[in-house]
Design a protein around this motif. Structure first.
Motif, PDB file in Angstrom:
ATOM      1  N   SER A  30       0.976   5.257  11.975  1.00 28.17           N
ATOM      2  CA  SER A  30       1.796   5.060  10.783  1.00 28.17           C
ATOM      3  C   SER A  30       3.050   5.914  10.812  1.00 28.17           C
ATOM      4  CB  SER A  30       0.986   5.389   9.522  1.00 28.17           C
ATOM      5  OG  SER A  30       0.603   6.759   9.523  1.00 28.17           O
ATOM      6  N   ASP A  31       3.120   6.831  11.782  1.00 29.01           N
ATOM      7  CA  ASP A  31       4.277   7.721  11.901  1.00 29.01           C
ATOM      8  C   ASP A  31       4.558   7.939  13.382  1.00 29.01           C
ATOM      9  OD1 ASP A  31       5.889  10.246  12.047  1.00 29.01           O
ATOM     10  OD2 ASP A  31       5.603  10.217   9.875  1.00 29.01           O
TER      11      ASP A  31
ATOM     12  N   GLN B   1      -2.435   8.542  11.822  1.00 32.71           N
ATOM     13  CA  GLN B   1      -2.210   8.140  10.431  1.00 32.71           C
ATOM     14  C   GLN B   1      -1.567   9.259   9.617  1.00 32.71           C
ATOM     15  OE1 GLN B   1      -2.671   4.904   9.878  1.00 32.71           O
ATOM     16  NE2 GLN B   1      -3.252   4.958  12.056  1.00 32.71           N
ATOM     17  N   TRP B   2      -1.116  10.269  10.337  1.00 29.67           N
ATOM     18  CA  TRP B   2      -0.367  11.396   9.773  1.00 29.67           C
ATOM     19  C   TRP B   2      -1.063  12.030   8.562  1.00 29.67           C
ATOM     20  CZ3 TRP B   2       2.358  13.450  13.184  1.00 29.67           C
ATOM     21  CH2 TRP B   2       3.327  14.398  12.900  1.00 29.67           C
TER      22      TRP B   2
ATOM     23  N   GLN C  47      -2.881  10.794   6.263  1.00 21.83           N
ATOM     24  CA  GLN C  47      -3.029  10.029   5.022  1.00 21.83           C
ATOM     25  C   GLN C  47      -4.502   9.669   4.842  1.00 21.83           C
ATOM     26  OE1 GLN C  47       0.431   7.140   4.381  1.00 21.83           O
ATOM     27  NE2 GLN C  47       0.505   7.473   6.596  1.00 21.83           N
ATOM     28  N   ILE C  48      -5.034   9.919   3.668  1.00 24.38           N
ATOM     29  CA  ILE C  48      -6.481   9.837   3.468  1.00 24.38           C
ATOM     30  C   ILE C  48      -7.035   8.428   3.678  1.00 24.38           C
ATOM     31  CG2 ILE C  48      -8.352  10.221   1.827  1.00 24.38           C
ATOM     32  CD1 ILE C  48      -6.580  12.374   0.538  1.00 24.38           C
TER      33      ILE C  48
ATOM     34  N   GLU D 221      -5.818   5.758   5.125  1.00 18.63           N
ATOM     35  CA  GLU D 221      -5.558   5.249   6.468  1.00 18.63           C
ATOM     36  C   GLU D 221      -6.415   5.953   7.518  1.00 18.63           C
ATOM     37  OE1 GLU D 221      -3.366   5.991   4.221  1.00 18.63           O
ATOM     38  OE2 GLU D 221      -2.203   4.157   3.876  1.00 18.63           O
ATOM     39  N   THR D 222      -6.635   7.255   7.345  1.00 23.96           N
ATOM     40  CA  THR D 222      -7.475   8.001   8.280  1.00 23.96           C
ATOM     41  C   THR D 222      -8.907   7.493   8.231  1.00 23.96           C
ATOM     42  OG1 THR D 222      -6.100  10.002   8.114  1.00 23.96           O
ATOM     43  CG2 THR D 222      -8.377  10.289   8.854  1.00 23.96           C
TER      44      THR D 222
ATOM     45  N   GLY E 245      -4.328  17.318   6.184  1.00 20.24           N
ATOM     46  CA  GLY E 245      -2.898  17.086   6.091  1.00 20.24           C
ATOM     47  C   GLY E 245      -2.239  17.428   7.413  1.00 20.24           C
TER      48      GLY E 245
ATOM     49  N   THR F 209      -1.941  16.956  -5.436  1.00 21.58           N
ATOM     50  CA  THR F 209      -0.859  16.260  -4.746  1.00 21.58           C
ATOM     51  C   THR F 209      -0.550  16.970  -3.444  1.00 21.58           C
ATOM     52  OG1 THR F 209       0.796  17.580  -5.908  1.00 21.58           O
ATOM     53  CG2 THR F 209       0.157  15.484  -6.915  1.00 21.58           C
TER      54      THR F 209
ATOM     55  N   ARG G 260      -4.307  18.831  -2.194  1.00 20.94           N
ATOM     56  CA  ARG G 260      -5.392  17.957  -2.615  1.00 20.94           C
ATOM     57  C   ARG G 260      -6.712  18.493  -2.100  1.00 20.94           C
ATOM     58  NH1 ARG G 260      -3.044  13.331   1.434  1.00 20.94           N
ATOM     59  NH2 ARG G 260      -3.327  14.506   3.325  1.00 20.94           N
TER      60      ARG G 260
ATOM     61  N   HIS H 233     -10.866  13.333  -3.512  1.00 19.30           N
ATOM     62  CA  HIS H 233     -10.265  12.007  -3.461  1.00 19.30           C
ATOM     63  C   HIS H 233     -10.583  11.237  -4.737  1.00 19.30           C
ATOM     64  CE1 HIS H 233      -8.733   8.264  -1.938  1.00 19.30           C
ATOM     65  NE2 HIS H 233      -9.885   7.666  -2.171  1.00 19.30           N
TER      66      HIS H 233
END
Length: 559
Positions: A128-129, A179-180, A182-183, A185-186, A228, A264, A268, A271
């Motif tokens: 994604s990145d 997925q950089w 990201q919760i 997507e990971t 993260g 945020t 975080r 979830h």
């Protein structure tokens, strides 16, 4: 064989033959491998080829030695056999030479590198990145070492699921980095890669074609909220890379509803499943639950405890999808088609083309402690793997009647071109953290250029992997290839061959062996010699012949 007439080649062939016929690993397991492979073939025959209504379906014939050797070499070590190896294999009278060859290739250090590059492509193709490509070098180095050391698949999976640290130093961070951090997507990628279950469709609604519910997706995501990715900086404040960052810091409770505030960014800690009716609301706090078995985690655990527990549950023998996902992938890569298609879309609501065969291989894979070499050795020993290739079937035809030709992956193609033309690989980029720039823009090493132009996602259906204009132009006009084809330059492999071998027949045989790992047919030999005579310039004619061979469909595919 004609090319053995070359005096210098004769000694090389003799040396290769001695090496080929000498055991490099104990063959005590060969009987067990043959039995397992025979059972796979029996089950396939019972499930697919023996029809009581319209008679038996006749599978394709077993391939000849030259085709088998090129196929198994590309599949296991990612490179073609040398001309000497082709000759030695053809001359070997041993009835078990194919099994011995499989063992020898699995003991070759190139085995780990080949499959490390395969998994790099699996994990990073759906990034994604673009910055995730920073981990491309470290993941290949990590997996090469582990695979050659005999690492088990369950151990490797646990390392990827629980990974943290700097991307350019810790290769196991590649999947999370893709997925950089990201919760959702990971969570989805870990499920897709290690379970073959595409649960991401349940992120916003109940899965339309599977039993998975939206709550189950977010319960899986609840294992990862403390992950993260952050930049690392030097003392001077310059960015020097990125790392997987973990935070277990608690947050104050909201005085009104007594639940944790919705965090945020990197702060975080839990979830929340979004409220579709009110996206601005906090949403529902989710408890980590593994959707396959329903196992739940207690509250108050750290990130390390959450992810390590999930890793144990995912790789457990009680979870059938972990073994099946790997078996399906490897079978598809070797035979050309999976038991489930697409190869990363399994599950209880999906149709398996040969369920008994799949179950047997998955059960035996678990019984052999998730030993990747056992699985590869067994599949390569089956008749299903060793059958001749035929074009891909349509949906009405029976699967696994023949092997399927496949386009070479970028690394396999580069190594094939390098062998055929005598191209020496340049050293990789000195700063591995910048290697992603090579992969993105095709700059840097010749291998990097091939990755940029010929790379594809190994998870994609192979009938969707098509050639492109850029690929054709690179093979036809690339400066790398053009320079290596120049027979007027005395340092090229072709120039040295023409200088050292006066017999045009032997030159033609040598070129076919180096490009296609086989000798030319009588018709091919005739056409090549006629072309040399017609052109009149020996160097120019053989430049054209070699160019045609490396641009042929046979060269670009593993058949």
């Amino acid at each position: 064989m004609r090319h053995v007439q070359v005096f210098a080649r004769g000694f090389a062939v003799l040396g290769a033959l001695v090496l080929w016929m000498s055991p490099v690993v104990a063959r005590a397991e060969s009987v067990e491998t043959r039995q397992a492979a025979a059972q796979v073939d029996r089950l396939l025959a019972e499930e697919l080829f023996q029809s009581p209504s319209d008679g038996s379906i006749v599978p394709a014939e077993i391939v000849d030695d030259e085709t088998f050797l090129r196929r198994v070499s590309l599949d296991l070590v990612g490179e073609m056999p040398t001309p000497e190896e082709v000759t030695a294999f053809s001359l070997d009278p041993s009835p078990d030479k194919r099994g011995a060859t499989i063992d020898r290739l699995l003991a070759d250090p190139r085995y780990g590198e080949n499959w490390a590059r395969y998994w790099r492509d699996v994990m990073l193709s759906r990034r994604s990145d673009e910055r995730a490509l920073i981990s491309s070098v470290s993941v290949v180095e990590y997996l090469t070492k582990e695979l050659n050391a005999g690492a088990r698949w369950d151990d490797l999976a646990r390392e990827f699921i629980t990974a943290k640290g700097e991307l350019h130093e810790h290769g196991a961070t590649a999947l999370i980095a893709s997925q950089w951090g990201q919760i959702p997507e990971t969570a989805a990628e870990i499920s897709r890669v290690f379970l073959g279950v595409q649960i991401q469709c349940a992120q916003c609604h109940d899965h339309p074609t599977d039993r998975w519910k939206r709550e189950q997706f977010h319960e899986l995501a609840a294992f990862f909220p403390r992950l993260g990715v952050r930049a690392l900086k030097t003392e001077e404040g310059k960015r020097r890379g990125f790392e997987i960052f973990i935070t277990d810091r608690s947050r104050p409770a909201n005085a009104k509803n007594k639940k944790p505030l919705k965090p945020t960014g990197l702060k975080r800690v839990e979830h929340f499943m979004p409220d579709l009716d009110d996206p601005a609301a906090d949403g529902t706090l989710m408890q980590p639950v593994f959707f396959v078995t329903g196992e739940k985690l207690e509250e108050g655990l750290t990130d390390a405890e959450r992810r390590s527990t999930l890793a144990e549950w995912m790789t457990s023998s009680e979870n059938p999808w972990f073994a099946k996902a790997l078996v399906n992938r490897v079978w598809a890569e070797m035979v050309g088609e999976g038991f489930y298609e697409p190869i990363d879309d399994l599950g209880p609501d999906r149709e398996c083309s040969a369920p008994q065969t799949m179950d047997y291989l998955a059960e035996q894979f678990v019984a052999h402690d998730h030993d990747l070499k056992w699985l590869l050795r067994t599949i390569a020993s089956t008749e299903a793997y060793q059958r001749t290739s035929q074009p891909r079937r349509n949906s009405a035809q029976t699967p696994f009647v023949a092997n399927c030709p496949q386009r070479l992956r970028a690394d396999q193609l580069f190594d094939s071109v390098a062998m055929a033309l005598g191209i020496e690989e340049q050293a990789a980029t000195a700063d591995a953290r910048r290697e992603y720039q090579v992969l993105r823009a095709g700059r840097g090493t010749p291998r990097g250029q091939f990755l940029a132009v010929f790379g594809f996602d190994p998870s994609d259906p192979r009938d969707e992997v098509q050639g492109s204009i850029d690929q054709a132009l690179m093979m036809m006009n690339s400066p790398i290839i053009a320079a290596a084809l120049n027979a007027s330059k005395p340092t090229t492999q072709l120039a040295r061959l023409l200088e050292g071998v006066a017999d045009n027949d032997e030159v033609v045989v040598e070129l076919y062996l180096r490009t296609l790992a086989r000798e030319p047919s009588a018709d091919e030999m005739k056409k090549c010699l006629q072309y040399v005579a017609r052109v009149g310039d020996r160097r120019e004619a053989f430049e054209d012949i070699l160019w045609a061979l490396v641009n042929s469909t046979e060269f670009l595919h593993r058949k």
